[in-house]
Design a protein around this motif. Structure first.
Motif, mmCIF file in Angstrom:
data_model
loop_
_atom_site.group_PDB
_atom_site.id
_atom_site.type_symbol
_atom_site.label_atom_id
_atom_site.label_comp_id
_atom_site.label_asym_id
_atom_site.label_seq_id
_atom_site.Cartn_x
_atom_site.Cartn_y
_atom_site.Cartn_z
ATOM 1 N N GLY A 59 61.665 17.425 35.152
ATOM 2 C CA GLY A 59 62.975 16.831 35.343
ATOM 3 C C GLY A 59 62.944 15.663 36.313
ATOM 4 N N ARG A 60 64.136 15.199 36.638
ATOM 5 C CA ARG A 60 64.288 14.072 37.554
ATOM 6 C C ARG A 60 64.429 14.603 38.977
ATOM 7 N N ARG A 61 63.630 14.083 39.867
ATOM 8 C CA ARG A 61 63.659 14.546 41.260
ATOM 9 C C ARG A 61 64.963 14.122 41.901
ATOM 10 N N VAL A 62 65.640 15.079 42.528
ATOM 11 C CA VAL A 62 66.842 14.809 43.300
ATOM 12 C C VAL A 62 66.455 14.630 44.761
ATOM 13 N N VAL A 63 65.758 15.626 45.294
ATOM 14 C CA VAL A 63 65.246 15.553 46.660
ATOM 15 C C VAL A 63 63.977 16.399 46.721
ATOM 16 N N GLY A 64 62.943 15.851 47.312
ATOM 17 C CA GLY A 64 61.688 16.592 47.398
ATOM 18 C C GLY A 64 60.494 15.699 47.139
ATOM 19 N N THR A 65 59.430 16.296 46.629
ATOM 20 C CA THR A 65 58.150 15.626 46.457
ATOM 21 C C THR A 65 57.672 15.805 45.022
ATOM 22 N N ASN A 66 57.170 14.727 44.423
ATOM 23 C CA ASN A 66 56.640 14.859 43.065
ATOM 24 C C ASN A 66 55.345 14.077 42.929
ATOM 25 N N PHE A 67 54.252 14.744 43.188
ATOM 26 C CA PHE A 67 52.926 14.212 42.926
ATOM 27 C C PHE A 67 52.457 14.873 41.635
ATOM 28 N N TYR A 68 52.883 14.327 40.481
ATOM 29 C CA TYR A 68 52.589 14.956 39.194
ATOM 30 C C TYR A 68 51.097 15.215 39.057
ATOM 31 N N GLY A 69 50.782 16.426 38.707
ATOM 32 C CA GLY A 69 49.398 16.830 38.567
ATOM 33 C C GLY A 69 48.846 17.452 39.834
ATOM 34 N N ARG A 70 49.539 17.291 40.946
ATOM 35 C CA ARG A 70 49.087 17.844 42.224
ATOM 36 C C ARG A 70 50.094 18.818 42.835
ATOM 37 N N TYR A 71 51.366 18.399 42.913
ATOM 38 C CA TYR A 71 52.375 19.239 43.560
ATOM 39 C C TYR A 71 53.767 18.768 43.175
ATOM 40 N N LEU A 72 54.637 19.728 42.874
ATOM 41 C CA LEU A 72 56.055 19.477 42.681
ATOM 42 C C LEU A 72 56.805 20.362 43.662
ATOM 43 N N GLY A 73 57.671 19.765 44.454
ATOM 44 C CA GLY A 73 58.422 20.560 45.422
ATOM 45 C C GLY A 73 59.788 19.972 45.673
ATOM 46 N N GLY A 74 60.820 20.805 45.576
ATOM 47 C CA GLY A 74 62.180 20.366 45.871
ATOM 48 C C GLY A 74 63.118 20.593 44.713
ATOM 49 N N THR A 75 64.201 19.823 44.720
ATOM 50 C CA THR A 75 65.256 19.960 43.730
ATOM 51 C C THR A 75 65.062 18.928 42.622
ATOM 52 N N PHE A 76 65.060 19.402 41.376
ATOM 53 C CA PHE A 76 64.932 18.548 40.202
ATOM 54 C C PHE A 76 66.082 18.864 39.259
ATOM 55 N N ARG A 77 66.498 17.878 38.472
ATOM 56 C CA ARG A 77 67.489 18.099 37.416
ATOM 57 C C ARG A 77 66.744 18.101 36.094
ATOM 58 N N GLN A 78 66.921 19.177 35.357
ATOM 59 C CA GLN A 78 66.229 19.339 34.079
ATOM 60 C C GLN A 78 67.246 19.837 33.057
ATOM 61 N N GLY A 79 67.488 19.060 32.028
ATOM 62 C CA GLY A 79 68.441 19.475 30.997
ATOM 63 C C GLY A 79 69.825 19.736 31.539
ATOM 64 N N GLY A 80 70.257 18.965 32.521
ATOM 65 C CA GLY A 80 71.586 19.137 33.099
ATOM 66 C C GLY A 80 71.684 20.260 34.122
ATOM 67 N N GLU A 81 70.588 20.920 34.417
ATOM 68 C CA GLU A 81 70.596 22.031 35.378
ATOM 69 C C GLU A 81 69.705 21.700 36.571
ATOM 70 N N ARG A 82 70.041 22.274 37.723
ATOM 71 C CA ARG A 82 69.205 22.108 38.905
ATOM 72 C C ARG A 82 68.126 23.175 38.926
ATOM 73 N N VAL A 83 66.889 22.728 39.143
ATOM 74 C CA VAL A 83 65.737 23.622 39.175
ATOM 75 C C VAL A 83 64.998 23.367 40.486
ATOM 76 N N PHE A 84 64.629 24.443 41.168
ATOM 77 C CA PHE A 84 63.858 24.322 42.402
ATOM 78 C C PHE A 84 62.391 24.541 42.081
ATOM 79 N N TRP A 85 61.536 23.604 42.518
ATOM 80 C CA TRP A 85 60.095 23.693 42.300
ATOM 81 C C TRP A 85 59.370 23.810 43.627
#
Length: 130
Positions: A59-85
């Motif tokens: 999803g789209r990062r709202v707040v947090g860290t996104n090193f794709y392939g290494r680490y995903l952390g924080g709040t993401f929006r995926q399909g209209g929903e908030r997902v915590f990674w």
């Protein structure tokens, strides 16, 4: 890596070390009444090449860290929903589904994913039915 525990009819997810900074959260607490279940997703990937299907995209990062392939952390929006990674090693990830909460799903890396799922599902199954 997250620690998962059950305290006073609540699911508690505690983040440690640098991951608290990367996700902007140290602890997530939810009533077991709002927890729908926990599953393993061994085919999950956090990397560009592993994201074969659109629904697997974090999803789209709202707040947090996104090193794709290494680490995903924080709040993401995926399909209209908030997902915590909070995932660096996808094979150790647990997907926790919630209802009526800010996050629809929590996707967190734990030491022993099978044990974490057993803990959560056991707590849900032992709740008084009402």
């Amino acid at each position: 890596m997250a620690l998962i525990s059950i305290e006073n009819d609540c699911l508690v997810v505690t983040l440690r070390g640098i991951r608290k900074l990367a996700t902007f959260r140290g602890r997530l607490t939810y009533s077991l009444a709002d927890v729908r279940g926990a599953t393993l997703d061994p085919d999950m990937s956090t990397g560009w090449s592993g994201l074969r299907k659109t629904h697997e995209w974090p999803g789209r990062r709202v707040v947090g860290t996104n090193f794709y392939g290494r680490y995903l952390g924080g709040t993401f929006r995926q399909g209209g929903e908030r997902v915590f990674w909070d995932v660096a090693k996808a094979e150790k990830a647990v997907v926790i589904s919630l209802s009526g909460q800010y996050f629809r799903r929590l996707i967190v890396e734990v030491d022993d994913p099978e044990q974490a799922v057993r803990l959560i599902e056991g707590a849900l199954n032992s709740r008084p039915q009402g």
